[in-house]
Design a protein around this motif. Structure first.
Motif, PDB file in Angstrom:
ATOM      1  N   ASN A  93       0.827  -1.208   0.000  1.00  0.00           N
ATOM      2  CA  ASN A  93       0.000   0.000   0.000  1.00  0.00           C
ATOM      3  C   ASN A  93       0.859   1.254   0.000  1.00  0.00           C
ATOM      4  N   LEU A  94       1.858   1.283   0.869  1.00  0.00           N
ATOM      5  CA  LEU A  94       2.707   2.465   0.983  1.00  0.00           C
ATOM      6  C   LEU A  94       3.566   2.668  -0.261  1.00  0.00           C
ATOM      7  N   LEU A  95       4.038   1.577  -0.844  1.00  0.00           N
ATOM      8  CA  LEU A  95       4.842   1.697  -2.060  1.00  0.00           C
ATOM      9  C   LEU A  95       4.019   2.264  -3.211  1.00  0.00           C
ATOM     10  N   THR A  96       2.808   1.751  -3.412  1.00  0.00           N
ATOM     11  CA  THR A  96       1.972   2.252  -4.511  1.00  0.00           C
ATOM     12  C   THR A  96       1.469   3.664  -4.217  1.00  0.00           C
ATOM     13  N   ARG A  98       3.267   5.853  -2.618  1.00  0.00           N
ATOM     14  CA  ARG A  98       4.452   6.662  -2.936  1.00  0.00           C
ATOM     15  C   ARG A  98       4.515   6.961  -4.435  1.00  0.00           C
ATOM     16  N   LEU A  99       4.106   5.995  -5.262  1.00  0.00           N
ATOM     17  CA  LEU A  99       4.137   6.166  -6.715  1.00  0.00           C
ATOM     18  C   LEU A  99       2.884   6.832  -7.263  1.00  0.00           C
ATOM     19  N   GLY A 100       1.884   7.061  -6.400  1.00  0.00           N
ATOM     20  CA  GLY A 100       0.637   7.676  -6.843  1.00  0.00           C
ATOM     21  C   GLY A 100      -0.251   6.758  -7.641  1.00  0.00           C
ATOM     22  N   LEU A 101      -0.069   5.437  -7.483  1.00  0.00           N
ATOM     23  CA  LEU A 101      -0.856   4.467  -8.252  1.00  0.00           C
ATOM     24  C   LEU A 101      -2.016   3.938  -7.406  1.00  0.00           C
TER      25      LEU A 101
END
Length: 367
Positions: A93-96, A98-101
C-alpha cells in the motif's frame, strides 16, 4: 499476558494499521471526481468521506465473513501468518501510494495472507474456489461493469443536457455530486473496513479466543470503522490527483455518473459478500465517464500503468508477506520473531513515507 496474547495484540494493532493505510490510500475512491470538478473542496470532501466510511462499516458483515472463512483454511491459520500477511499488505500500500498508483488495498491484504499461508502450510491451505470465485473473478468483472455502466450513464446524461450551457451543467450536477460522492464513501466503508474485521476475526479464532463461525465481535467492528475513518481523514492526495485529473478531464455531469455507477457496483458486491477492489471499480467508472462523453480525452497510458499495478498487487503483496513470515519463523514465532519483523516493517514504512514527503510532497492544494 502470555506469548500468544502478546502476538495477538500485535496482530490486532497491525490490522488496524493496515486499515488506516487503506483509508488514506483509498480516499480517492470516494472523492477524487468531486474534488476534480470543484463540487467540494479537497478538505471538506475528505472530511465527509471519513465520516461516511465510519458509518458504512456498520451496514453489512458479509465481506468480513468471506475473508474469515472462504479465502484460506481457518484451521491452518496462526497469528504469525496473519501478521506476515498484514505486513505485506501495508508495505505494498505504501509503495503504490508513494508512486501515486491507485492499486487495490483489498488485493494487497488478500495477497499478503495467501502468500504467508502458502509458505507456512502449503497450497492446500488456500481455499481455491473461494479465492477464484469470490476474489479473482469479481476483480475482473467489477471494473469492466463499472466502466460500461458509467459510460452508458454519461452518454445518456449528455444526450439529455446537450442544449444546456456549460455553467448550468456544472452548477446543477455539482449538487448531485454531493449525494453521489457520499454514496461512494458509504459503500467504500461497507466493503473495505470489513476486510480488516475478517482478518482480526481470523486471528481471534486462531488464538482460541473466538469459536469458528461465531461472527465478528462488536469491538472489532467499531475499531475497524474508526481506523479506516481516521486514515481517510489524512487524505490520499497523490492518488486523488491520479484518479481525478490524470485519467481523463472530467466535469460535474461525468463525476455524478461515475460516482453513482461505482457506488451501485460496490454496494451490490458488498451485499453478495465479494471483497472486491473499490479502487478498481471507481477507476473503471471514471474511465467509463470519459469514454461516454464525446470528444473527451482518455489517457490510456495512465490507465495502463494502473492495470499493471493491479496485476502486480496480489503476487507482490504475497511475496512480501512470504518473506516476512520466513523472517518470523527463522527468529522464532512466539514473540521475538513477530516483534523484530514488525519493527523492521515499521522502519521501512516510515522510510517510504518520509521519502515521499521529502522528494515529492503532494498536498490538498495540488489536487
Amino acid at each position: 499476558m502470555d506469548a500468544a496474547d502478546v502476538v495477538l495484540a500485535l496482530v490486532v494493532l497491525t490490522a488496524l494499521a493496515f486499515d488506516f493505510t487503506n483509508g488514506f490510500h483509498d480516499t480517492a475512491n470516494a472523492m477524487a471526481t468531486s474534488i476534480a470538478t470543484r463540487a467540494l473542496s479537497a478538505r471538506k470532501a475528505v472530511a465527509l468521506a471519513a465520516v461516511l466510511n465510519f458509518v458504512g462499516a456498520f451496514l453489512s458483515l458479509e465481506v468480513a465473513a468471506t475473508i474469515a472463512e472462504d479465502i484460506v483454511d481457518p484451521a491452518a491459520i496462526t497469528p504469525a501468518i496473519i501478521l506476515a500477511g498484514l505486513l505485506g499488505g501495508i508495505l505494498w500500500n505504501l509503495l503504490t501510494w508513494r508512486l501515486g498508483l491507485p492499486s487495490s488495498s483489498s488485493h494487497a491484504l488478500i495477497g499478503g495472507v495467501v502468500g504467508a499461508v502458502v509458505v507456512a502450510a502449503g497450497f492446500d491451505a488456500v481455499e481455491a474456489d473461494g479465492l477464484v470465485g469470490e476474489v479473482l473473478v469479481p476483480s475482473v468483472i467489477a471494473p469492466v461493469l463499472a466502466l460500461v455502466v458509467a459510460g452508458l450513464a454519461t452518454f445518456v446524461v449528455f444526450r439529455r443536457i446537450r442544449d444546456w450551457l456549460p455553467d448550468r451543467i456544472q452548477s446543477s450536477f455539482r449538487h448531485g455530486q454531493l449525494a453521489s460522492a457520499s454514496l461512494v464513501a458509504l459503500s467504500h466503508g461497507t466493503n473495505d473496513a470489513q476486510k480488516t474485521m475478517g482478518v482480526i476475526t481470523l486471528a481471534l479464532v486462531a488464538h482460541g479466543s473466538l469459536d469458528r463461525g461465531a461472527g465478528v465481535p462488536a469491538w472489532v467492528v467499531v475499531c475497524a470503522a474508526a481506523a479506516i475513518s481516521l486514515g481517510t481523514a489524512i487524505g490520499g492526495w497523490r492518488i486523488i490527483r491520479t484518479v481525478g485529473h490524470r485519467l481523463t478531464e472530467i466535469n460535474a455531469a461525468q463525476g455524478f455518473s461515475a460516482e453513482t455507477s461505482g457506488a451501485m457496483v460496490i454496494l451490490a458486491a458488498s451485499h453478495a459478500g465479494f471483497p472486491l477492489s473499490t479502487t478498481h471499480v471507481t477507476s473503471g467508472a471514471v474511465l467509463g465517464a470519459g469514454v461516454g462523453r464525446r470528444a473527451a480525452e482518455v489517457r490510456w497510458g495512465v490507465a495502463g500503468q494502473m492495470v499493471v499495478a493491479w496485476l502486480l498487487t496480489l503476487p507482490a503483496a504475497a511475496l512480501i508477506a512470504a518473506v516476512a513470515y520466513l523472517g518470523v519463523d527463522e527468529l522464532g514465532g512466539e514473540v521475538v520473531g513477530p516483534l523484530v519483523v514488525s519493527a523492521a516493517a515499521a522502519v521501512a514504512a516510515v522510510g517510504l513515507f518520509l521519502q515521499a514527503q521529502r522528494n515529492a510532497p503532494i498536498t490538498a492544494k495540488d489536487v
